[in-house]
Design a protein around this motif. Structure first.
Motif, PDB file in Angstrom:
ATOM      1  N   GLY A 165       0.912   5.489   0.080  1.00  0.00           N
ATOM      2  CA  GLY A 165       0.210   6.742   0.360  1.00  0.00           C
ATOM      3  C   GLY A 165       1.159   7.913   0.173  1.00  0.00           C
ATOM      4  N   ARG A 191      -5.292   8.534   1.887  1.00  0.00           N
ATOM      5  CA  ARG A 191      -5.801   7.200   1.547  1.00  0.00           C
ATOM      6  C   ARG A 191      -4.681   6.339   0.972  1.00  0.00           C
ATOM      7  N   TRP A 192      -4.863   5.032   1.067  1.00  0.00           N
ATOM      8  CA  TRP A 192      -3.874   4.091   0.551  1.00  0.00           C
ATOM      9  C   TRP A 192      -4.217   3.697  -0.875  1.00  0.00           C
ATOM     10  N   THR A 193      -3.207   3.614  -1.719  1.00  0.00           N
ATOM     11  CA  THR A 193      -3.349   3.020  -3.044  1.00  0.00           C
ATOM     12  C   THR A 193      -2.827   1.597  -2.919  1.00  0.00           C
ATOM     13  N   CYS A 205       0.849  -1.190   0.000  1.00  0.00           N
ATOM     14  CA  CYS A 205       0.000   0.000   0.000  1.00  0.00           C
ATOM     15  C   CYS A 205       0.884   1.238   0.000  1.00  0.00           C
ATOM     16  N   ASP A 235      -3.060   9.321  -3.360  1.00  0.00           N
ATOM     17  CA  ASP A 235      -3.809  10.492  -2.895  1.00  0.00           C
ATOM     18  C   ASP A 235      -3.575  10.716  -1.412  1.00  0.00           C
TER      19      ASP A 235
END
Length: 180
Positions: free
Chosen positions: A82, A110-112, A80, A107
């Protein structure tokens, strides 16, 4: 009451019976020494076989119930990403040396999630995850390629199961730092 063994017939045709009399009338050891072979009725043999089958079934069931279920096994390699920069960061990633590059955005707040789904549950090996991004936070471009680690995960919850990273600004340079 303590069960006891009792001889019901003469020694030539001896059967073993269990009673609830607290005083044994015949010592089991003596019975076995004097009569080493004791015929057992077919109904007792069937009963003992059924008890054995039931015991083995319960043992097998308890063994398999202690194994992780499908939902408890690792199903993904999860990473993840961020950002703590306050702005969106565009990047590319791929799994393995020859995988296709995927575009994504980190973003703020929030986690990608980047995940590799295992072929079978319970695996814990995946290709290397590589991230490519512009680390120059000015008008210039300087592309950096960085390998990232992943965790074998049961679910897609980044805080609980994923290997987490964040983008940070260091002067005018964008860096990725592990969060755990």
């Amino acid at each position: 009451m303590i069960p006891r063994a009792e001889a019901a017939n003469p020694p030539s045709h001896q059967h073993l019976f269990i009673t609830e009399d607290p005083q044994p009338s015949l010592d089991i050891a003596t019975l076995l020494i004097d009569h080493p072979t004791i015929p057992i009725s077919p109904s007792v043999m069937i009963h003992n076989r059924l008890r054995l089958i039931l015991s083995l079934s319960l043992l097998t069931l308890s063994t398999f119930s202690s194994l992780p279920s499908y939902s408890q096994q690792q199903r993904y390699a999860l990473t993840c990403l961020g950002t703590n920069t306050g702005t969106k960061i565009k990047f590319q990633y791929r799994w393995g040396d020859s995988g296709a590059w995927n575009e994504d955005t980190a973003d703020p707040g929030r986690w990608t999630k980047m995940l590799w789904e295992y072929e079978t549950p319970g695996q814990n090996k995946s290709p290397t995850l590589t991230v490519k991004y512009d680390d120059d936070y000015t008008s210039s471009t300087h592309i950096v390629t960085t390998p990232l680690k992943s965790y074998a995960a049961r679910d897609l919850n980044c805080e609980r199961s994923g290997k987490t990273y964040n983008y940070y600004l260091k002067s005018s340079e964008l860096v990725i730092r592990s969060e755990d």
